[in-house]
Write a protein that holds these residues in place. Structure first.
Motif, mmCIF file in Angstrom:
data_model
loop_
_atom_site.group_PDB
_atom_site.id
_atom_site.type_symbol
_atom_site.label_atom_id
_atom_site.label_comp_id
_atom_site.label_asym_id
_atom_site.label_seq_id
_atom_site.Cartn_x
_atom_site.Cartn_y
_atom_site.Cartn_z
ATOM 1 N N ALA A 39 -18.370 4.622 -0.743
ATOM 2 C CA ALA A 39 -17.736 5.859 -0.273
ATOM 3 C C ALA A 39 -17.874 6.001 1.243
ATOM 4 O O ALA A 39 -17.064 6.681 1.882
ATOM 5 C CB ALA A 39 -18.353 7.063 -0.974
ATOM 6 N N ALA A 40 -18.902 5.354 1.797
ATOM 7 C CA ALA A 40 -19.136 5.475 3.235
ATOM 8 C C ALA A 40 -18.226 4.547 4.050
ATOM 9 O O ALA A 40 -18.176 4.649 5.276
ATOM 10 C CB ALA A 40 -20.597 5.153 3.538
ATOM 11 N N ARG A 41 -17.524 3.649 3.393
ATOM 12 C CA ARG A 41 -16.649 2.726 4.141
ATOM 13 C C ARG A 41 -15.473 3.485 4.760
ATOM 14 O O ARG A 41 -14.858 4.313 4.099
ATOM 15 C CB ARG A 41 -16.061 1.667 3.197
ATOM 16 N N PRO A 42 -15.146 3.159 5.993
ATOM 17 C CA PRO A 42 -14.019 3.845 6.632
ATOM 18 C C PRO A 42 -12.676 3.453 5.995
ATOM 19 O O PRO A 42 -12.560 2.392 5.379
ATOM 20 C CB PRO A 42 -14.084 3.349 8.084
ATOM 21 N N ASP A 43 -11.684 4.300 6.164
ATOM 22 C CA ASP A 43 -10.363 4.033 5.581
ATOM 23 C C ASP A 43 -9.806 2.674 6.008
ATOM 24 O O ASP A 43 -9.117 1.999 5.250
ATOM 25 C CB ASP A 43 -9.370 5.141 5.979
ATOM 26 N N ASP A 44 -10.111 2.296 7.248
ATOM 27 C CA ASP A 44 -9.620 1.003 7.749
ATOM 28 C C ASP A 44 -10.084 -0.164 6.890
ATOM 29 O O ASP A 44 -9.372 -1.143 6.718
ATOM 30 C CB ASP A 44 -10.145 0.771 9.179
ATOM 31 N N ASP A 45 -11.323 -0.051 6.384
ATOM 32 C CA ASP A 45 -11.876 -1.091 5.523
ATOM 33 C C ASP A 45 -11.032 -1.244 4.259
ATOM 34 O O ASP A 45 -10.778 -2.357 3.787
ATOM 35 C CB ASP A 45 -13.283 -0.689 5.080
ATOM 36 N N TRP A 46 -10.639 -0.100 3.683
ATOM 37 C CA TRP A 46 -9.864 -0.140 2.436
ATOM 38 C C TRP A 46 -8.469 -0.689 2.708
ATOM 39 O O TRP A 46 -7.930 -1.449 1.893
ATOM 40 C CB TRP A 46 -9.816 1.249 1.790
ATOM 41 N N ARG A 47 -7.926 -0.335 3.881
ATOM 42 C CA ARG A 47 -6.601 -0.880 4.241
ATOM 43 C C ARG A 47 -6.697 -2.390 4.401
ATOM 44 O O ARG A 47 -5.846 -3.144 3.934
ATOM 45 C CB ARG A 47 -6.105 -0.240 5.553
ATOM 46 N N ARG A 48 -7.761 -2.839 5.061
ATOM 47 C CA ARG A 48 -7.938 -4.279 5.296
ATOM 48 C C ARG A 48 -8.139 -5.018 3.965
ATOM 49 O O ARG A 48 -7.569 -6.069 3.726
ATOM 50 C CB ARG A 48 -9.159 -4.487 6.209
ATOM 51 N N ARG A 49 -8.936 -4.416 3.080
ATOM 52 C CA ARG A 49 -9.194 -5.069 1.782
ATOM 53 C C ARG A 49 -7.910 -5.169 0.971
ATOM 54 O O ARG A 49 -7.644 -6.195 0.327
ATOM 55 C CB ARG A 49 -10.214 -4.267 0.974
ATOM 56 N N ALA A 50 -7.126 -4.089 0.971
ATOM 57 C CA ALA A 50 -5.880 -4.117 0.202
ATOM 58 C C ALA A 50 -4.951 -5.191 0.759
ATOM 59 O O ALA A 50 -4.359 -5.972 -0.005
ATOM 60 C CB ALA A 50 -5.210 -2.746 0.230
ATOM 61 N N ALA A 51 -4.839 -5.262 2.080
ATOM 62 C CA ALA A 51 -3.933 -6.244 2.691
ATOM 63 C C ALA A 51 -4.418 -7.668 2.385
ATOM 64 O O ALA A 51 -3.629 -8.555 2.029
ATOM 65 C CB ALA A 51 -3.853 -6.011 4.194
#
Ligand SMILES: CC(C)(COP(=O)(O)OP(=O)(O)OC[C@H]1O[C@@H](n2cnc3c(N)ncnc32)[C@H](O)[C@@H]1OP(=O)(O)O)[C@@H](O)C(=O)NCCC(=O)NCCS
Length: 190
Positions: A39-51
């Motif tokens: 939950a502490a991961r920034p949104d950018d991390d989730w965008r990068r993981r999805a990509a």
């Protein structure tokens, strides 16, 4: 209708975060990672993981959706120390969708993808008390390899069983197959 499975898209960062956090909140005993850390991961991390997981041969995430809502997921990645395998992780189906065949759709998608990218086998670690998951993986042909491994960072905590499925029959006939499958685990979820 048990839902539909699709590979994550590059723009699915928020959806990936939603389903992963739902999994960690609902079934903390099943996973090595914690809700707090994810939950502490920034949104950018989730965008990068999805990509990253939307394309290529090294990482893939499959989402289970029902009426357009994410209700399950599975990750598959190429472990850097045993790159001829793919490793299945972060498998989760929302409680309302269990015992419907939805889990089978996710595992089948993960294994089909591993086969399509030339992996010789799929491995995974499952917590020793997680009998429903073990039964489900066994039904898909996974078998236990080696001895149970306690989490070294948390003595007295979770204990994991390694399970392996051969994808390439020629490679799996080799004596080295199980030794390679049993190669060390490294956290490559990030
Ligand atoms: C693991 C998970 C994806 C399986 O999905 P599911 O829809 O429950 O799976 P299925 O119904 O296809 O199979 C579950 C198996 O466990 C059995 N089972 C279900 N509840 C059980 C229980 N309380 N005790 C023992 N066995 C149980 C079912 O009978 C079935 O076995 P069978 O096919 O031999 O009869 C789902 O339970 C889940 O998301 N759990 C929380 C997260 C998790 O454990 N992830 C795996 C991390 S390795």
């Amino acid at each position: 209708m048990v839902g539909e499975v699709r590979r994550v898209s590059a723009g699915d960062g928020a959806r990936l975060r939603e389903v992963r956090l739902a999994a960690l909140a609902e079934a903390p005993g099943a996973f090595w990672q914690t809700w707090e850390a994810e939950a502490a991961r920034p949104d950018d991390d989730w965008r990068r993981r999805a990509a990253r997981n939307a394309a290529g041969h090294a990482h893939a995430t499959f989402l289970l959706e029902h009426d357009g809502e994410p209700v399950g997921m599975v990750d598959v990645h190429q472990p850097s120390l045993v790159p001829e395998f793919r490793e299945l992780a972060a498998m989760w189906v929302a409680p309302a969708m269990r015992a419907t065949g939805a889990a089978d759709l996710l595992v089948s998608a993960a294994v089909a993808w591993a086969r399509s990218v030339g992996a010789i086998g799929v491995r995974l670690w499952v917590e020793i008390r997680n009998v429903p998951a073990q039964r489900m993986y066994r039904r898909h042909g996974f078998t236990q390899v080696g001895s149970p491994s306690p989490d070294r960072e948390n003595p007295g905590g979770k204990v994991y069983l390694l399970m392996v499925l051969a994808v390439d029959p020629d490679a799996s006939a080799s004596r080295a197959f199980l030794a390679r499958a049993n190669g060390p685990w490294t956290d490559e979820s990030g």
